[in-house]
Motif scaffolding. Structure first.
Motif, PDB file in Angstrom:
ATOM      1  N   ASP A 103      -6.329  -1.573 -23.877  1.00 53.70           N
ATOM      2  CA  ASP A 103      -7.103  -0.791 -22.917  1.00 53.70           C
ATOM      3  C   ASP A 103      -6.263   0.406 -22.514  1.00 53.70           C
ATOM      4  O   ASP A 103      -5.214   0.266 -21.897  1.00 53.70           O
ATOM      5  N   THR A 114     -13.029   4.213 -14.864  1.00 51.43           N
ATOM      6  CA  THR A 114     -11.973   3.414 -15.485  1.00 51.43           C
ATOM      7  C   THR A 114     -10.606   4.080 -15.445  1.00 51.43           C
ATOM      8  O   THR A 114      -9.587   3.405 -15.551  1.00 51.43           O
ATOM      9  N   SER A 134     -10.967   0.375 -22.703  1.00 47.13           N
ATOM     10  CA  SER A 134     -11.387  -0.231 -23.967  1.00 47.13           C
ATOM     11  C   SER A 134     -11.489  -1.746 -23.945  1.00 47.13           C
ATOM     12  O   SER A 134     -11.990  -2.337 -24.891  1.00 47.13           O
ATOM     13  N   ARG A 185      -7.355  -5.824 -18.291  1.00 52.41           N
ATOM     14  CA  ARG A 185      -6.367  -4.796 -18.592  1.00 52.41           C
ATOM     15  C   ARG A 185      -5.144  -5.148 -17.754  1.00 52.41           C
ATOM     16  O   ARG A 185      -5.227  -5.236 -16.520  1.00 52.41           O
ATOM     17  N   ARG A 237     -12.344  -3.209 -20.587  1.00 48.27           N
ATOM     18  CA  ARG A 237     -13.314  -3.371 -19.508  1.00 48.27           C
ATOM     19  C   ARG A 237     -14.727  -2.977 -19.912  1.00 48.27           C
ATOM     20  O   ARG A 237     -15.709  -3.601 -19.479  1.00 48.27           O
TER      21      ARG A 237
END
Length: 520
Positions: free
Chosen positions: A261, A474, A265, A279, A267
């Motif tokens: 992540d 994010t 990537s 993450r 979540r």
């Protein structure tokens, strides 16, 4: 034209027009006549179509799925069994032989509709020839591909791992979602430490799973290998860049996804497919043996279908001494909440209300994060500069290889100057301090994504808008180096979505323990 055969068996008096409608449908499949296929299915929201990928409900969803798949496999009908139920209804079960081999089975409930001018399908169940391997999910598959390194069992005994195609797996090369890159890569001499930890805890490797190209995407689409299925929402994108491993877990092929992540990537696919996804605190897991994208933000983590398996994977890998308890005080940011679409906002508010009513989160406060307007641009600038530094030389020497959207991101990244990167790093350093002071050790609650998973047939502009809105959410964990846990607690019109817990650095295990109480 499909070669017609007479019904193999018929129970009851065969209604006029039924068999003609059946063969008209088969011919439409053969020619991918979308208009005729749409007309063959009953209009309205009650029409059903199911296959191994899940159930589609409603004529419009079925039509969207059909338009996105690009045609059905060519098949020959070998038998037709008709069971007449009434003057208006009949059940047809047909066997077929796909050109690619194997055997398939289709069960259809046909109905005589006056408004459809004849016989139409109200419900269909499609069972195709079983695939040896879904190459949209897997690059390499084994049973197992890699065995555990302990013979005494362990916390992960019996668990199976889908490894994102960025990690070193001894004896295999890293492909990073790009066939040309794979063809030039050398097999790894040893397993990445993050993988070795899982093997030492008793897990085995099921296979190496696909990723978006160089992991520079959160959509989950790959022009080279295809789009992995969304295990929770048929006909929707799976989310990336840990698309393959996430789909492997969501569809039951593996129980743990070893993933990365950078900007969401883990979540994003967790949210889109109803999974648990963590993450980790930046730097908490050894990133040796991992192909980087942007080392300032790259983290290692996992996706699972349950909290206990996620915790076992995390505990087997994280240094226990680096983990710390957390004060279970929860806050939301109205600024970040409003970055999500209205339906997601409502789902999060409802979920928080339920958790408060159940006494699981206490009274959730509202936090003022201050002026965050420049945070995302600074994050994107540093990420892009590092991504180009890592992969720019290879991309330059392989023109035309990448998909247009990924290529466009790298092209933009190639124009970032040293001064722009330096200025962005100053913004991020100040942002990290600002976030630390505002959150003061409390846990930030926010949607894991700005929306539920977009449809595979969504306009590229719509997917790009969803991507931008989600990254605005994010990026905060990446800026702060915080752990972030996506919990499959939200739902919007039947589609799953994640509630994200962003905690202080080092609170990875504590977040899982807290969130484990949210779902019985």
């Amino acid at each position: 034209m499909a070669e017609r055969i007479p019904p193999t068996s018929v129970t009851g008096e065969l209604p006029d027009g039924l068999i003609d409608a059946f063969w008209a449908y088969e011919n439409a499949l053969l020619t991918n006549d979308l208009e005729a296929l749409d007309a063959a299915f009953a209009p309205g929201n009650a029409t059903l179509r199911g296959d191994a990928g899940g159930l589609l409900v409603g004529h419009d969803r079925i039509s969207s799925f059909r338009g996105a798949r690009g045609g059905a496999p060519v098949r020959t009908i070998t038998s037709i069994h008709v069971r007449v139920l009434s003057h208006e209804y009949a059940l047809i079960v047909s066997e077929n032989e796909p050109r690619s081999g194997g055997r398939g089975l289709v069960t259809q409930l046909w109905a005589r509709h006056a408004d459809a001018a004849g016989w139409v399908v109200e419900s269909a169940q499609v069972a195709g020839a079983p695939a040896a391997m879904n190459t949209a999910i897997w690059r390499v598959l084994g049973n197992p591909l890699v065995a555990p390194t302990t013979s005494d069992g362990g916390a992960l005994d019996g668990e199976t791992v889908a490894v994102k195609d960025l990690f070193d797996v001894r004896g295999f090369a890293v492909g990073a979602g790009i066939p040309e890159y794979l063809s030039e890569a050398m097999p790894a001499d040893a397993n990445a430490p993050a993988l070795a930890a899982l093997l030492a805890a008793g897990a085995s490797v099921r296979g190496i799973a696909q990723t978006d190209e160089f992991a520079y995407s959160i959509a989950g689409k790959n022009v080279h290998y295809g789009t992995p299925p969304n295990g929770a929402v048929p006909g929707a994108i799976p989310g990336g860049s840990s698309s393959g491993p996430a789909s492997a877990v969501a569809t039951g092929h593996a129980s743990i996804a070893l993933a990365t992540d950078t900007a969401g990537s883990i979540r994003v696919p967790a949210s889109y497919q109803g999974l648990w996804g963590l993450r980790t605190t930046h730097g908490a897991v050894d990133s040796a043996g991992l192909l980087p994208l942007a080392p300032s933000f790259d983290t290692v983590g996992w996706l699972t279908r349950s909290a206990p398996v996620l915790r076992a994977a995390a505990a087997s890998t994280l240094d226990a001494e680096s983990q710390q308890p957390v004060d279970a005080q929860f806050v939301i940011s109205t600024e970040l909440l409003f970055a999500a679409d209205p339906a997601m906002q409502g789902a999060l508010v409802d979920a928080v209300g339920r958790l408060e009513a159940a006494g699981l989160v206490g009274e959730v406060g509202v936090v003022d994060l201050g002026d965050t307007s420049g945070f995302f641009d600074a994050f994107r600038t540093v990420q892009g500069a590092e991504a180009w530094r890592q992969h720019g030389e290879w991309i330059t020497s392989h023109p035309g290889v990448l998909a247009s959207d990924v290529a466009s991101r790298f092209e933009t990244a190639s124009t970032i100057t040293d001064d722009a990167e330096s200025s962005a790093r100053e913004v991020l350093a100040a942002a990290r301090t600002q976030l630390d002071e505002a959150l003061a050790g409390r846990i930030l609650l926010l949607p894991s994504t700005a929306s539920t998973a977009p449809s595979l047939t969504a306009d590229p502009g719509e997917i790009d808008a969803a991507r931008a809105a989600t990254l605005a959410l994010t990026c905060f964990a990446g800026i702060g180096g915080y752990p972030a846990l996506s919990v499959p607690l939200l739902e919007v019109e039947g589609a799953p979505a994640g509630l994200c817990l962003v905690g202080p650095r080092g609170s990875d295990l504590a977040l899982i323990d807290l969130a484990s109480t949210f779902i019985p």
